[in-house]
Scaffold this active site. Structure first.
Site, PDB file in Angstrom:
ATOM      1  N   LYS A   1       4.027  56.064 -52.690  1.00 50.25           N
ATOM      2  CA  LYS A   1       3.091  55.063 -53.225  1.00 50.25           C
ATOM      3  C   LYS A   1       1.712  55.447 -52.707  1.00 50.25           C
ATOM      4  O   LYS A   1       1.345  55.124 -51.570  1.00 50.25           O
ATOM      5  CB  LYS A   1       3.495  53.667 -52.728  1.00 50.25           C
ATOM      6  CG  LYS A   1       3.165  52.548 -53.677  1.00 50.25           C
ATOM      7  CD  LYS A   1       1.701  52.397 -54.011  1.00 50.25           C
ATOM      8  CE  LYS A   1       0.956  51.568 -52.983  1.00 50.25           C
ATOM      9  NZ  LYS A   1      -0.515  51.636 -53.168  1.00 50.25           N
TER      10      LYS A   1
ATOM     11  N   GLU B   1       1.646  55.402 -38.760  1.00 51.32           N
ATOM     12  CA  GLU B   1       0.365  55.878 -38.230  1.00 51.32           C
ATOM     13  C   GLU B   1      -0.682  54.854 -38.645  1.00 51.32           C
ATOM     14  O   GLU B   1      -0.980  54.722 -39.842  1.00 51.32           O
ATOM     15  CB  GLU B   1       0.045  57.267 -38.788  1.00 51.32           C
ATOM     16  CG  GLU B   1       1.049  58.306 -38.296  1.00 51.32           C
ATOM     17  CD  GLU B   1       0.855  59.678 -38.902  1.00 51.32           C
ATOM     18  OE1 GLU B   1       1.734  60.530 -38.701  1.00 51.32           O
ATOM     19  OE2 GLU B   1      -0.167  59.901 -39.589  1.00 51.32           O
TER      20      GLU B   1
ATOM     21  N   GLU C   1     -11.832  47.846 -35.594  1.00 51.15           N
ATOM     22  CA  GLU C   1     -11.966  49.081 -36.370  1.00 51.15           C
ATOM     23  C   GLU C   1     -12.842  48.820 -37.594  1.00 51.15           C
ATOM     24  O   GLU C   1     -12.572  47.907 -38.370  1.00 51.15           O
ATOM     25  CB  GLU C   1     -10.587  49.568 -36.846  1.00 51.15           C
ATOM     26  CG  GLU C   1     -10.661  50.891 -37.584  1.00 51.15           C
ATOM     27  CD  GLU C   1      -9.327  51.325 -38.214  1.00 51.15           C
ATOM     28  OE1 GLU C   1      -8.670  50.490 -38.844  1.00 51.15           O
ATOM     29  OE2 GLU C   1      -8.964  52.501 -38.064  1.00 51.15           O
TER      30      GLU C   1
ATOM     31  N   CYS D   1      -9.026  58.015 -39.274  1.00 51.84           N
ATOM     32  CA  CYS D   1      -8.424  57.132 -38.269  1.00 51.84           C
ATOM     33  C   CYS D   1      -8.690  57.622 -36.859  1.00 51.84           C
ATOM     34  O   CYS D   1      -8.720  56.852 -35.916  1.00 51.84           O
ATOM     35  CB  CYS D   1      -6.928  57.037 -38.512  1.00 51.84           C
ATOM     36  SG  CYS D   1      -6.132  58.637 -38.416  1.00 51.84           S
TER      37      CYS D   1
HETATM   38  P1  NAD Z   1      -4.088  49.945 -46.084  1.00 49.11           P
HETATM   39  O1  NAD Z   1      -3.158  49.548 -45.004  1.00 49.11           O
HETATM   40  O2  NAD Z   1      -4.948  48.910 -46.701  1.00 49.11           O
HETATM   41  O3  NAD Z   1      -3.308  50.604 -47.299  1.00 49.11           O
HETATM   42  C1  NAD Z   1      -2.468  51.722 -47.104  1.00 49.11           C
HETATM   43  C2  NAD Z   1      -1.405  51.710 -48.181  1.00 49.11           C
HETATM   44  O4  NAD Z   1      -0.547  50.591 -48.005  1.00 49.11           O
HETATM   45  C3  NAD Z   1      -1.943  51.622 -49.595  1.00 49.11           C
HETATM   46  O5  NAD Z   1      -1.182  52.484 -50.418  1.00 49.11           O
HETATM   47  C4  NAD Z   1      -1.693  50.170 -49.951  1.00 49.11           C
HETATM   48  O6  NAD Z   1      -1.561  49.936 -51.330  1.00 49.11           O
HETATM   49  C5  NAD Z   1      -0.393  49.903 -49.237  1.00 49.11           C
HETATM   50  N1  NAD Z   1      -0.130  48.505 -48.908  1.00 49.11           N
HETATM   51  C6  NAD Z   1      -1.022  47.541 -48.602  1.00 49.11           C
HETATM   52  N2  NAD Z   1      -0.390  46.379 -48.320  1.00 49.11           N
HETATM   53  C7  NAD Z   1       0.948  46.621 -48.450  1.00 49.11           C
HETATM   54  C8  NAD Z   1       2.116  45.833 -48.293  1.00 49.11           C
HETATM   55  N3  NAD Z   1       2.052  44.543 -47.925  1.00 49.11           N
HETATM   56  N4  NAD Z   1       3.313  46.408 -48.506  1.00 49.11           N
HETATM   57  C9  NAD Z   1       3.402  47.700 -48.855  1.00 49.11           C
HETATM   58  N5  NAD Z   1       2.330  48.502 -49.038  1.00 49.11           N
HETATM   59  C10 NAD Z   1       1.111  47.971 -48.827  1.00 49.11           C
HETATM   60  O7  NAD Z   1      -4.958  51.130 -45.479  1.00 49.11           O
HETATM   61  P2  NAD Z   1      -6.162  51.900 -46.164  1.00 49.11           P
HETATM   62  O8  NAD Z   1      -7.317  50.946 -46.262  1.00 49.11           O
HETATM   63  O9  NAD Z   1      -5.680  52.582 -47.384  1.00 49.11           O
HETATM   64  O10 NAD Z   1      -6.502  53.039 -45.072  1.00 49.11           O
HETATM   65  C11 NAD Z   1      -7.363  52.830 -43.994  1.00 49.11           C
HETATM   66  C12 NAD Z   1      -6.565  52.459 -42.754  1.00 49.11           C
HETATM   67  O11 NAD Z   1      -5.594  53.468 -42.511  1.00 49.11           O
HETATM   68  C13 NAD Z   1      -7.392  52.403 -41.486  1.00 49.11           C
HETATM   69  O12 NAD Z   1      -6.959  51.323 -40.712  1.00 49.11           O
HETATM   70  C14 NAD Z   1      -7.050  53.704 -40.774  1.00 49.11           C
HETATM   71  O13 NAD Z   1      -7.220  53.694 -39.378  1.00 49.11           O
HETATM   72  C15 NAD Z   1      -5.629  53.876 -41.152  1.00 49.11           C
HETATM   73  N6  NAD Z   1      -5.226  55.290 -41.038  1.00 49.11           N
HETATM   74  C16 NAD Z   1      -4.464  55.668 -39.975  1.00 49.11           C
HETATM   75  C17 NAD Z   1      -4.090  57.009 -39.828  1.00 49.11           C
HETATM   76  C18 NAD Z   1      -3.290  57.497 -38.642  1.00 49.11           C
HETATM   77  O14 NAD Z   1      -2.884  58.660 -38.643  1.00 49.11           O
HETATM   78  N7  NAD Z   1      -3.046  56.673 -37.644  1.00 49.11           N
HETATM   79  C19 NAD Z   1      -4.497  57.931 -40.781  1.00 49.11           C
HETATM   80  C20 NAD Z   1      -5.277  57.500 -41.849  1.00 49.11           C
HETATM   81  C21 NAD Z   1      -5.629  56.168 -41.977  1.00 49.11           C
HETATM   82  O1  6OD Z   2      -3.822  65.785 -39.265  1.00 51.08           O
HETATM   83  C1  6OD Z   2      -2.875  65.009 -39.468  1.00 51.08           C
HETATM   84  O2  6OD Z   2      -1.710  65.408 -39.569  1.00 51.08           O
HETATM   85  C2  6OD Z   2      -3.136  63.571 -39.583  1.00 51.08           C
HETATM   86  N1  6OD Z   2      -2.058  62.775 -39.702  1.00 51.08           N
HETATM   87  C3  6OD Z   2      -4.412  63.123 -39.588  1.00 51.08           C
HETATM   88  C4  6OD Z   2      -4.779  61.769 -39.694  1.00 51.08           C
HETATM   89  C5  6OD Z   2      -6.053  61.448 -39.968  1.00 51.08           C
HETATM   90  C6  6OD Z   2      -6.475  60.100 -40.123  1.00 51.08           C
HETATM   91  O3  6OD Z   2      -7.357  59.723 -40.852  1.00 51.08           O
END
Ligand code: NAD
Ligand code: 6OD
Length: 484
Positions: A176, A252, A388, A286
């Site tokens: 998804k 993550e 954040e 992130c």
């Molecule tokens: P988000 O949580 O809003 O959405 C991520 C995904 O989850 C999307 O595909 C969304 O449609 C889906 N989603 C949302 N609510 C849901 C639910 N209730 N059930 C199932 N699916 C659902 O995140 P975003 O805004 O797309 O991305 C930004 C966030 O992601 C930031 O908080 C960032 O720190 C985090 N992030 C973390 C990492 C990591 O490696 N730790 C990497 C990239 C992004």
């Molecule tokens: O480099 C990766 O494998 C990874 N998971 C990066 C995450 C980046 C977050 O925005």
């Protein structure tokens, strides 16, 4: 008008319900996304289940590895298409997408295919109570159908970072993608068909989270495990969904990462490193640094140098020469980031640079631009230091001792990454051992070796992926005990 369809059982599937996909640089409509309802999600999960019992489930590891190498080669062959799709969906600069996002999309298949091919299994001989012998050895089986829920910031990179190891381990997936970035996941369906990945192994369902494809997928009882990257709050909702049926999760999540700069650091390299960690991908990483702590003796000089770097980042569309920063992903996200910019001022911050919206010309004026922003002077309790933001901004505060810097870095609910700048190896090691994070970079940032463990501590995640750690999540380890 481009149509982004679901990919189910090797076929592109339209639905009666669509939503617009817009370009962050100028808000133009890029195409229509076909939203999957409960019925399409169910069809995708069923097709993934059926593929497990078919050719894919019976395939030798050697053949699977060959096919995943072919996927990587095909991504590289169609590099320019993937690049154009990713740049259109995210607005990120060409240099970033072409050096990081797309190459990693290919590497995620190659590296994990090779790891699965080469990783050994454990075995133990034992004496039995009757004076005989037994042999124990472990075999790994795929977990089954994996639900892969992805964010928008590094769409292809983060999706394939999960799909690569999942398929290498013999699972099938239903992906998804984020509703903001549907393109590259859809394009990957064409790649899967072109290289001969059997139908049903890789499926894509488009839509939103609650009440849409994300929720339908994570609640579907036919999904055996869920891997998710996104916000911590979304992780909580998905964890609740996964509780039904006690399905494993790998998360993550968000971060509020610290950068620590000691006075003994190579100054120019530290400034360049923090410039990247704070502003790359318009701060939508992130692992990015939104809290910077600098040793007091170099504080004023560092703030001035980072200000100069931030002001030199030219905003513009992906393809334009010299562009250093793209837009935020959406109007909604821009409103969130700008609300933090206003909040910082209300809370008494000194705005070193930025704090608003850059003047963009023509159609670009409709894009989701914000200025790279630096604050100083706030107490640690301020919202922009605690929460954040996921934008191109950071607060810089001085510190006096190593212990203080570590305490400041750890004073957060999150625990994803830290970047530390020092030339003192002993100090580097002491700090790395004490920061409560999944990854600590010394004199670098976002330097990735895919064989290493990756994940977050505290509210930044559950579990580790990368290298053999990915195998822990994507397989069931079974011990076989043979009485000889
Ligand atoms: P988000 O949580 O809003 O959405 C991520 C995904 O989850 C999307 O595909 C969304 O449609 C889906 N989603 C949302 N609510 C849901 C639910 N209730 N059930 C199932 N699916 C659902 O995140 P975003 O805004 O797309 O991305 C930004 C966030 O992601 C930031 O908080 C960032 O720190 C985090 N992030 C973390 C990492 C990591 O490696 N730790 C990497 C990239 C992004
Ligand atoms: O480099 C990766 O494998 C990874 N998971 C990066 C995450 C980046 C977050 O925005």
């Amino acid at each position: 008008m481009k149509q982004y369809m679901n990919f189910i059982g090797g076929e592109f599937v339209a639905t009666g319900k669509t939503f617009e996909n817009r370009a962050p640089v100028d808000n133009r409509v890029l195409g229509q996304v076909h939203e999957a309802g409960a019925e399409e999600v169910d069809a995708a999960v069923r097709s993934a289940r059926a593929a497990l019992g078919g050719e894919w489930g019976r395939m030798t590891v050697t053949r699977r590895v060959e096919l995943l190498h072919a996927v990587a080669d095909e991504i590289n062959r169609r590099f320019d298409e993937f690049l154009a799709a990713e740049m259109a969906d995210t607005g990120k600069p060409h240099a970033l997408a072409s050096h990081v996002d797309i190459p990693r999309g290919a590497a995620n298949f190659k590296v994990f295919a090779d790891i699965v091919k080469n990783v050994p299994s454990e075995s133990f001989e034992m004496a039995t109570p009757d004076g005989g012998q037994a042999l124990n050895y472990a075999v790994r089986s795929p977990l089954g159908v994996i639900g892969v829920v992805c964010p928008w910031n590094l769409p292809l990179l983060l999706m394939t970072w999960k799909v690569g190891p999942a398929l290498a381990c013999g699972n099938t997936v239903v992906v998804k993608p984020s509703e903001e970035t549907p393109a590259t996941a859809t394009l990957l369906g064409e790649v899967m068909n072109a290289v001969g990945i059997p139908p049903g192994v890789y499926n894509v369902v488009h839509g939103f989270g609650p009440g849409s494809a994300g929720e339908f997928l994570t609640r579907h009882p036919g999904v055996d495990g869920i891997t998710f990257t996104g916000e911590t709050r979304t992780g909580e909702a998905i964890m609740a969904a996964a509780a039904k049926g006690v399905r494993p999760v790998s998360f993550e999540l968000g971060g509020k990462n610290a950068g620590i700069v000691f006075a003994d650091a190579d100054f120019e390299k530290a400034v360049a490193g923090i410039t990247r960690s704070a502003f790359e991908n318009c701060g939508q990483v992130c692992l990015g640094t939104e809290r910077v702590y600098v040793e007091r003796s170099i504080f004023d000089r560092f703030v001035a140098a980072l200000k100069a770097k931030a002001e030199a980042l030219k905003p513009g569309p992906s393809e334009e020469t010299g562009v250093g920063i793209g837009p935020l992903i959406s109007q909604e996200h821009r409103q969130k980031v700008l609300s933090y910019y206003e909040r910082a001022v209300r809370d008494g911050a000194t705005v070193v640079t930025g704090g608003g919206v850059p003047a963009m010309k023509g159609a670009l004026a409709e894009g989701h631009w914000v200025q790279p922003t630096i604050w100083t002077g706030l107490p640690e309790s301020a919202a922009v230091i605690r929460e954040e933001i996921f934008g191109p901004c950071c607060h810089i505060a001085p510190f006096d001792t190593e212990e203080e810097a570590i305490a400041l870095a750890n004073a957060t609910d999150y625990g994803l990454a830290t970047t530390v700048w020092t030339q003192n190896l002993g100090r580097a090691h002491r700090v790395a051992k004490q920061v409560q994070v999944g990854i600590c970079w010394i004199n670098s940032w976002f330097l990735r070796d895919l064989r290493t463990a990756f994940g977050g501590a505290k509210a930044s995640g559950i579990g580790r992926e990368g290298g053999v750690h990915s195998l822990e999540f994507y397989t069931e380890l079974r011990n076989v005990c043979i009485k000889l």
